[in-house]
Design a protein around this motif. Structure first.
Motif, PDB file in Angstrom:
ATOM      1  N   ASP A  13       0.824  -1.203   0.000  1.00  0.00           N
ATOM      2  CA  ASP A  13       0.000   0.000   0.000  1.00  0.00           C
ATOM      3  C   ASP A  13       0.857   1.250   0.000  1.00  0.00           C
ATOM      4  O   ASP A  13       0.531   2.263  -0.581  1.00  0.00           O
ATOM      5  CB  ASP A  13      -0.859   0.044   1.276  1.00  0.00           C
ATOM      6  CG  ASP A  13      -2.031  -0.899   1.153  1.00  0.00           C
ATOM      7  OD1 ASP A  13      -2.229  -1.402   0.040  1.00  0.00           O
ATOM      8  OD2 ASP A  13      -2.697  -1.125   2.169  1.00  0.00           O
ATOM      9  N   TYR A  14       1.974   1.170   0.738  1.00  0.00           N
ATOM     10  CA  TYR A  14       2.749   2.382   0.991  1.00  0.00           C
ATOM     11  C   TYR A  14       3.435   2.904  -0.250  1.00  0.00           C
ATOM     12  O   TYR A  14       3.387   4.071  -0.555  1.00  0.00           O
ATOM     13  CB  TYR A  14       3.783   2.115   2.078  1.00  0.00           C
ATOM     14  CG  TYR A  14       4.433   3.385   2.549  1.00  0.00           C
ATOM     15  CD1 TYR A  14       3.699   4.321   3.244  1.00  0.00           C
ATOM     16  CD2 TYR A  14       5.771   3.653   2.266  1.00  0.00           C
ATOM     17  CE1 TYR A  14       4.279   5.503   3.665  1.00  0.00           C
ATOM     18  CE2 TYR A  14       6.349   4.824   2.686  1.00  0.00           C
ATOM     19  CZ  TYR A  14       5.605   5.742   3.390  1.00  0.00           C
ATOM     20  OH  TYR A  14       6.185   6.918   3.792  1.00  0.00           O
ATOM     21  N   ASN A  15       4.138   2.023  -0.934  1.00  0.00           N
ATOM     22  CA  ASN A  15       4.594   2.473  -2.240  1.00  0.00           C
ATOM     23  C   ASN A  15       4.725   1.307  -3.202  1.00  0.00           C
ATOM     24  O   ASN A  15       4.575   0.150  -2.830  1.00  0.00           O
ATOM     25  CB  ASN A  15       5.820   3.383  -2.157  1.00  0.00           C
ATOM     26  CG  ASN A  15       7.081   2.656  -1.843  1.00  0.00           C
ATOM     27  OD1 ASN A  15       7.343   1.661  -2.459  1.00  0.00           O
ATOM     28  ND2 ASN A  15       7.837   3.170  -0.870  1.00  0.00           N
ATOM     29  N   LEU A  61       1.290  11.346  16.030  1.00  0.00           N
ATOM     30  CA  LEU A  61       1.545  12.581  15.289  1.00  0.00           C
ATOM     31  C   LEU A  61       2.237  13.564  16.222  1.00  0.00           C
ATOM     32  O   LEU A  61       2.141  13.464  17.450  1.00  0.00           O
ATOM     33  CB  LEU A  61       0.231  13.144  14.763  1.00  0.00           C
ATOM     34  CG  LEU A  61      -0.476  12.223  13.756  1.00  0.00           C
ATOM     35  CD1 LEU A  61      -1.827  12.794  13.362  1.00  0.00           C
ATOM     36  CD2 LEU A  61       0.383  11.994  12.514  1.00  0.00           C
ATOM     37  N   SER A  62       2.932  14.527  15.638  1.00  0.00           N
ATOM     38  CA  SER A  62       3.709  15.463  16.463  1.00  0.00           C
ATOM     39  C   SER A  62       2.803  16.503  17.118  1.00  0.00           C
ATOM     40  O   SER A  62       1.639  16.673  16.743  1.00  0.00           O
ATOM     41  CB  SER A  62       4.742  16.184  15.596  1.00  0.00           C
ATOM     42  OG  SER A  62       4.099  17.101  14.739  1.00  0.00           O
ATOM     43  N   THR A  63       3.367  17.197  18.098  1.00  0.00           N
ATOM     44  CA  THR A  63       2.718  18.383  18.676  1.00  0.00           C
ATOM     45  C   THR A  63       3.646  19.571  18.401  1.00  0.00           C
ATOM     46  O   THR A  63       4.853  19.365  18.166  1.00  0.00           O
ATOM     47  CB  THR A  63       2.547  18.240  20.201  1.00  0.00           C
ATOM     48  OG1 THR A  63       3.862  18.185  20.774  1.00  0.00           O
ATOM     49  CG2 THR A  63       1.773  16.989  20.564  1.00  0.00           C
ATOM     50  N   THR A  73       3.700  17.607   8.155  1.00  0.00           N
ATOM     51  CA  THR A  73       2.952  16.382   7.841  1.00  0.00           C
ATOM     52  C   THR A  73       1.854  16.153   8.877  1.00  0.00           C
ATOM     53  O   THR A  73       0.678  16.025   8.542  1.00  0.00           O
ATOM     54  CB  THR A  73       3.879  15.145   7.759  1.00  0.00           C
ATOM     55  OG1 THR A  73       4.575  15.177   6.514  1.00  0.00           O
ATOM     56  CG2 THR A  73       3.094  13.843   7.814  1.00  0.00           C
ATOM     57  N   SER A  74       2.242  16.119  10.173  1.00  0.00           N
ATOM     58  CA  SER A  74       1.249  15.796  11.215  1.00  0.00           C
ATOM     59  C   SER A  74       0.056  16.741  11.158  1.00  0.00           C
ATOM     60  O   SER A  74      -1.093  16.324  11.352  1.00  0.00           O
ATOM     61  CB  SER A  74       1.891  15.865  12.601  1.00  0.00           C
ATOM     62  OG  SER A  74       2.758  14.778  12.785  1.00  0.00           O
ATOM     63  N   SER A  75       0.312  18.030  10.898  1.00  0.00           N
ATOM     64  CA  SER A  75      -0.809  18.991  10.879  1.00  0.00           C
ATOM     65  C   SER A  75      -1.788  18.639   9.756  1.00  0.00           C
ATOM     66  O   SER A  75      -2.985  18.871   9.868  1.00  0.00           O
ATOM     67  CB  SER A  75      -0.297  20.424  10.736  1.00  0.00           C
ATOM     68  OG  SER A  75       0.010  20.714   9.398  1.00  0.00           O
TER      69      SER A  75
HETATM   70  C1  FMN Z   1       2.566   8.419   8.605  1.00  0.00           C
HETATM   71  C2  FMN Z   1       3.914   9.007   8.380  1.00  0.00           C
HETATM   72  C3  FMN Z   1       4.757   8.478   7.419  1.00  0.00           C
HETATM   73  C4  FMN Z   1       6.012   9.037   7.186  1.00  0.00           C
HETATM   74  N1  FMN Z   1       6.798   8.542   6.181  1.00  0.00           N
HETATM   75  C5  FMN Z   1       8.021   9.092   5.959  1.00  0.00           C
HETATM   76  C6  FMN Z   1       8.850   8.653   4.895  1.00  0.00           C
HETATM   77  O1  FMN Z   1       8.488   7.787   4.109  1.00  0.00           O
HETATM   78  N2  FMN Z   1      10.067   9.225   4.766  1.00  0.00           N
HETATM   79  C7  FMN Z   1      10.520  10.217   5.580  1.00  0.00           C
HETATM   80  O2  FMN Z   1      11.625  10.718   5.390  1.00  0.00           O
HETATM   81  N3  FMN Z   1       9.725  10.694   6.576  1.00  0.00           N
HETATM   82  C8  FMN Z   1       8.520  10.153   6.784  1.00  0.00           C
HETATM   83  N4  FMN Z   1       7.725  10.644   7.792  1.00  0.00           N
HETATM   84  C9  FMN Z   1       8.231  11.755   8.627  1.00  0.00           C
HETATM   85  C10 FMN Z   1       7.679  13.105   8.158  1.00  0.00           C
HETATM   86  O3  FMN Z   1       8.151  13.436   6.869  1.00  0.00           O
HETATM   87  C11 FMN Z   1       8.107  14.236   9.114  1.00  0.00           C
HETATM   88  O4  FMN Z   1       9.509  14.420   9.045  1.00  0.00           O
HETATM   89  C12 FMN Z   1       7.732  13.974  10.554  1.00  0.00           C
HETATM   90  O5  FMN Z   1       6.412  13.463  10.658  1.00  0.00           O
HETATM   91  C13 FMN Z   1       7.826  15.250  11.391  1.00  0.00           C
HETATM   92  O6  FMN Z   1       7.017  16.276  10.876  1.00  0.00           O
HETATM   93  P1  FMN Z   1       5.550  16.626  11.472  1.00  0.00           P
HETATM   94  O7  FMN Z   1       5.725  17.035  12.874  1.00  0.00           O
HETATM   95  O8  FMN Z   1       5.058  17.738  10.601  1.00  0.00           O
HETATM   96  O9  FMN Z   1       4.743  15.377  11.342  1.00  0.00           O
HETATM   97  C14 FMN Z   1       6.457  10.113   7.994  1.00  0.00           C
HETATM   98  C15 FMN Z   1       5.595  10.638   8.973  1.00  0.00           C
HETATM   99  C16 FMN Z   1       4.344  10.108   9.169  1.00  0.00           C
HETATM  100  C17 FMN Z   1       3.448  10.721  10.216  1.00  0.00           C
END
Ligand code: FMN
Length: 333
Positions: free
Chosen positions: A82-84, A219-221, A269-271
């Protein structure tokens, strides 16, 4: 009109807001919505070293072993089908993303050993990637390997990647580095054009009923941003690399803090998982409103304004901030 543009990895971006790598980028409709909602660039989900080296049954065997013993190592790999789409599928998707979007597309490679898999970067370049992100996160669990040997291996990896491609690339780092400034300088000397601060460590939990180790993904805060701001402010001007911040960017004010610390872009991403991809427009709107009220003419004007370089005694910057914080806390009690 406030000039929101910024430079990152040799590109001029219309604003500093970038979608970081995640499965959200593995869907063309999402990518279109990211662009429509104002993202200045997107990082695609990662292609993993293990996927390139081991395909099919070998990869499945690796994932099964990994889930038993090192769930954190495979937490990015929940279901690869599913992921890639595997190696060829990734390239095809990259081409489609490039055809669809006007904003730059950054491809992502995830691995940490210098090896044949890095040649794949050339194919990403040929498929139209505007830049690359190399995620070198892994867990050092071997007592025989000290930080210097691990870092030297990563530096070699960066040198190998530099020799493979002409497009710019950034290295996405873990926050757990012994001497981040010295290591960053070595990566830049080896050919990295940017640094992405920081990976998040997906800490596994214990399932007490089934006595299993379970991968957890929270998810991040916004609190997680502070660590990133701190290191961005320290690195700014000390290494010749564009700094991207990822981790805890949830609002327009967070993006502005990243800029003031010295970041070129702020990634999120988390947002988007929490509030939807359209939240990008909210972030941009909040950022622009603040800039208006405070009469800024451009984003570039503020980049690095709160960095360590701007203080009179950089060597004392960290200690002074620490002591100030302790004093204000003591005064409260
Ligand atoms: C569900 C999910 C999948 C992720 N997949 C990848 C990935 O494939 N490669 C990567 O470098 N980071 C991946 N990340 C990390 C995000 O790119 C990001 O660096 C991390 O979530 C911190 O940012 P945020 O606080 O905005 O979520 C993933 C994060 C999440 C939540």
């Amino acid at each position: 009109m406030i000039d929101l543009s910024t430079n990152y990895l040799g590109m001029t971006l219309k604003n500093p807001l970038v979608c970081s790598a995640s499965p959200l980028s593995a869907n063309l409709e999402n990518l279109a919505l990211m662009e429509e909602s104002g993202a200045a660039a997107v990082v695609l989900h990662s292609l993993f070293e293990e996927q390139i080296d081991l395909e099919g049954a070998d990869l499945n065997r690796f994932l099964d072993v990994g889930t038993e013993s090192f769930p954190e190592a495979t937490s990015h790999l929940p279901d690869m089908a599913d992921y890639n789409l595997g190696v060829e599928g990734y390239l095809e998707y990259l081409r489609e993303a490039k055809a669809l979007l006007k904003i730059p597309v950054i491809a992502s490679l995830n691995g940490h050993t210098p090896g044949g898999w890095l040649k794949f970067a050339r194919e990403m370049e040929a498929a139209g990637a505007d830049a690359l992100e190399l995620n070198v996160d892994f867990l050092p669990t071997d007592p025989a390997r000290d930080s210097l040997s691990i870092e030297s291996e990563l530096v070699d990896l960066v040198k190998t990647l530099r020799a493979q491609i002409a497009i710019p690339f950034a290295v996405k780092l873990s926050p757990f580095i012994t001497a981040p400034v010295a290591f960053a300088a070595r990566l830049v000397e080896a050919g990295a054009n940017g640094l992405v601060l920081f990976n998040r460590f997906y800490q596994p939990d214990f399932d007490l009923e089934h006595l299993n180790v379970v991968p957890t993904l929270r998810l991040s805060t916004p609190q997680e941003l502070q660590l990133r701001l701190h290191w961005t402010a320290i690195l700014f001007g000390q290494v010749h690399a564009d700094i991207a911040v990822t981790g805890g960017v949830h609002s327009g004010l967070d993006v502005l803090k990243v800029m003031m610390a010295g970041g070129r872009v702020a990634m999120t991403t988390s947002s988007l998982y929490k509030f939807g991809i359209e939240h990008l427009a909210v972030i941009l709107q909040e950022m622009t409103a603040w800039l208006h009220v405070h009469e800024y003419e451009s984003i570039r004007q503020m980049q690095g304004s709160m960095s360590m370089r701007r203080v009179a005694h950089p060597d004392r910057f960290v200690r002074v901030n620490y002591l100030k914080m302790l004093r204000t806390y003591a005064l409260r009690t």
